[in-house]
Design a protein around this motif. Sequence first.
Motif, PDB file in Angstrom:
ATOM      1  N   GLN A   1    -109.575 -67.399 -10.653  1.00  0.00           N
ATOM      2  CA  GLN A   1    -110.626 -66.410 -10.008  1.00  0.00           C
ATOM      3  C   GLN A   1    -111.553 -66.965  -9.262  1.00  0.00           C
ATOM      4  O   GLN A   1    -111.678 -68.333  -9.186  1.00  0.00           O
ATOM      5  CB  GLN A   1    -111.135 -65.599 -11.448  1.00  0.00           C
ATOM      6  N   ASP A   2    -112.362 -66.223  -8.577  1.00  0.00           N
ATOM      7  CA  ASP A   2    -113.212 -66.441  -7.771  1.00  0.00           C
ATOM      8  C   ASP A   2    -114.243 -67.669  -8.445  1.00  0.00           C
ATOM      9  O   ASP A   2    -114.862 -67.410  -9.524  1.00  0.00           O
ATOM     10  CB  ASP A   2    -114.244 -65.327  -7.244  1.00  0.00           C
TER      11      ASP A   2
ATOM     12  N   PHE B   1    -100.288 -72.400  -5.059  1.00  0.00           N
ATOM     13  CA  PHE B   1    -101.425 -71.592  -5.067  1.00  0.00           C
ATOM     14  C   PHE B   1    -101.072 -70.298  -4.298  1.00  0.00           C
ATOM     15  O   PHE B   1    -100.637 -70.489  -3.114  1.00  0.00           O
ATOM     16  CB  PHE B   1    -102.566 -72.217  -4.756  1.00  0.00           C
ATOM     17  N   ILE B   2    -101.229 -69.219  -5.025  1.00  0.00           N
ATOM     18  CA  ILE B   2    -101.063 -67.869  -4.297  1.00  0.00           C
ATOM     19  C   ILE B   2    -102.208 -67.128  -3.833  1.00  0.00           C
ATOM     20  O   ILE B   2    -103.133 -67.069  -4.489  1.00  0.00           O
ATOM     21  CB  ILE B   2     -99.917 -67.017  -5.137  1.00  0.00           C
ATOM     22  N   THR B   3    -102.325 -66.756  -2.562  1.00  0.00           N
ATOM     23  CA  THR B   3    -103.486 -66.224  -2.092  1.00  0.00           C
ATOM     24  C   THR B   3    -103.546 -64.516  -2.578  1.00  0.00           C
ATOM     25  O   THR B   3    -104.676 -64.247  -2.803  1.00  0.00           O
ATOM     26  CB  THR B   3    -103.516 -66.094  -0.630  1.00  0.00           C
ATOM     27  N   HIS B   4    -102.535 -64.016  -2.199  1.00  0.00           N
ATOM     28  CA  HIS B   4    -102.472 -62.367  -2.724  1.00  0.00           C
ATOM     29  C   HIS B   4    -100.912 -61.924  -2.844  1.00  0.00           C
ATOM     30  O   HIS B   4     -99.754 -62.688  -2.565  1.00  0.00           O
ATOM     31  CB  HIS B   4    -103.260 -61.638  -1.992  1.00  0.00           C
ATOM     32  N   GLU B   5    -100.913 -60.783  -3.219  1.00  0.00           N
ATOM     33  CA  GLU B   5     -99.437 -60.266  -3.711  1.00  0.00           C
ATOM     34  C   GLU B   5     -98.628 -59.795  -2.571  1.00  0.00           C
ATOM     35  O   GLU B   5     -97.292 -59.525  -2.821  1.00  0.00           O
ATOM     36  CB  GLU B   5     -99.603 -58.996  -4.627  1.00  0.00           C
ATOM     37  N   HIS B   6     -98.964 -59.850  -1.446  1.00  0.00           N
ATOM     38  CA  HIS B   6     -98.115 -59.151  -0.418  1.00  0.00           C
ATOM     39  C   HIS B   6     -96.751 -60.244  -0.325  1.00  0.00           C
ATOM     40  O   HIS B   6     -96.777 -61.421  -0.139  1.00  0.00           O
ATOM     41  CB  HIS B   6     -98.708 -59.076   0.828  1.00  0.00           C
TER      42      HIS B   6
ATOM     43  N   THR C   1    -105.123 -57.157  -4.203  1.00  0.00           N
ATOM     44  CA  THR C   1    -105.700 -57.144  -5.255  1.00  0.00           C
ATOM     45  C   THR C   1    -106.387 -58.561  -5.764  1.00  0.00           C
ATOM     46  O   THR C   1    -105.567 -59.307  -5.823  1.00  0.00           O
ATOM     47  CB  THR C   1    -104.847 -56.636  -6.348  1.00  0.00           C
ATOM     48  N   GLU C   2    -107.632 -58.635  -5.658  1.00  0.00           N
ATOM     49  CA  GLU C   2    -108.050 -60.093  -6.105  1.00  0.00           C
ATOM     50  C   GLU C   2    -107.591 -61.134  -5.231  1.00  0.00           C
ATOM     51  O   GLU C   2    -107.091 -62.340  -5.763  1.00  0.00           O
ATOM     52  CB  GLU C   2    -107.710 -60.209  -7.761  1.00  0.00           C
TER      53      GLU C   2
ATOM     54  N   SER D   1    -104.398 -65.227  -9.028  1.00  0.00           N
ATOM     55  CA  SER D   1    -105.473 -63.950  -9.664  1.00  0.00           C
ATOM     56  C   SER D   1    -104.448 -63.385 -10.503  1.00  0.00           C
ATOM     57  O   SER D   1    -103.414 -62.965 -10.237  1.00  0.00           O
ATOM     58  CB  SER D   1    -106.345 -63.204  -8.759  1.00  0.00           C
ATOM     59  N   ALA D   2    -105.154 -62.867 -11.660  1.00  0.00           N
ATOM     60  CA  ALA D   2    -104.506 -61.690 -12.518  1.00  0.00           C
ATOM     61  C   ALA D   2    -104.105 -60.638 -11.635  1.00  0.00           C
ATOM     62  O   ALA D   2    -103.054 -60.034 -11.729  1.00  0.00           O
ATOM     63  CB  ALA D   2    -105.349 -61.464 -13.895  1.00  0.00           C
ATOM     64  N   GLY D   3    -105.136 -60.164 -10.783  1.00  0.00           N
ATOM     65  CA  GLY D   3    -104.743 -59.010  -9.823  1.00  0.00           C
ATOM     66  C   GLY D   3    -103.457 -59.187  -8.876  1.00  0.00           C
ATOM     67  O   GLY D   3    -102.713 -58.216  -9.036  1.00  0.00           O
ATOM     68  N   THR D   4    -103.514 -60.365  -8.694  1.00  0.00           N
ATOM     69  CA  THR D   4    -102.288 -60.721  -7.673  1.00  0.00           C
ATOM     70  C   THR D   4    -100.859 -60.611  -8.373  1.00  0.00           C
ATOM     71  O   THR D   4     -99.918 -60.259  -8.174  1.00  0.00           O
ATOM     72  CB  THR D   4    -102.463 -62.196  -7.102  1.00  0.00           C
TER      73      THR D   4
END
Length: 156
Positions: free
Chosen positions: A108-109, A57-62, A130-131, A88-91
């Motif tokens: 998603q949330d 599971f990935i929290t965000h794109e950094h 993002t997301e 998330s799709a944004g990530t």
Amino acid sequence: MTDELSMVVLGSGSRGNSYYIWNKDTAVLIDCGLSTKQIFSRLEKVGILYPKIDAVFITHEHTDHVASCAVLERRLTATGQRPKFYMSAGTFCSAPAQCLPKQYHRLQDGQRVIVGSLTIEAFEVPHDGTECLGYRVGYKGHWAGVITDLGDVTDE
């Protein structure tokens, strides 16, 4: 292994983030910002020699959260494991393409996912990505949570 929920922080900081949560039959990794070599080395240091990873599971794109997704996917696939990657799709759209797994499942949330005997709940986290998502992992009424790079504390 015992019949309980366990968690180890493999790395938390600008050099890389990764958290391993497991019980007797299911294991998930949250974030893979460390190199795959470091993830396995740090698991070995806490006595997990042949880690099973059912999902990531990935929290965000950094990059300190996503850097080794593609390499980890290849390495686990080579050993016969087929972990699913969730974000998330944004990530997925914002992360560096070379870091990403070939396939991912969109979260998603507020969404809940069952992986083996674990329940994973995603929730929105305020951050400059993002997301961004945080995760709550449950087993038999016990919960472990991962919230990284929290920008603000919200009521949620």
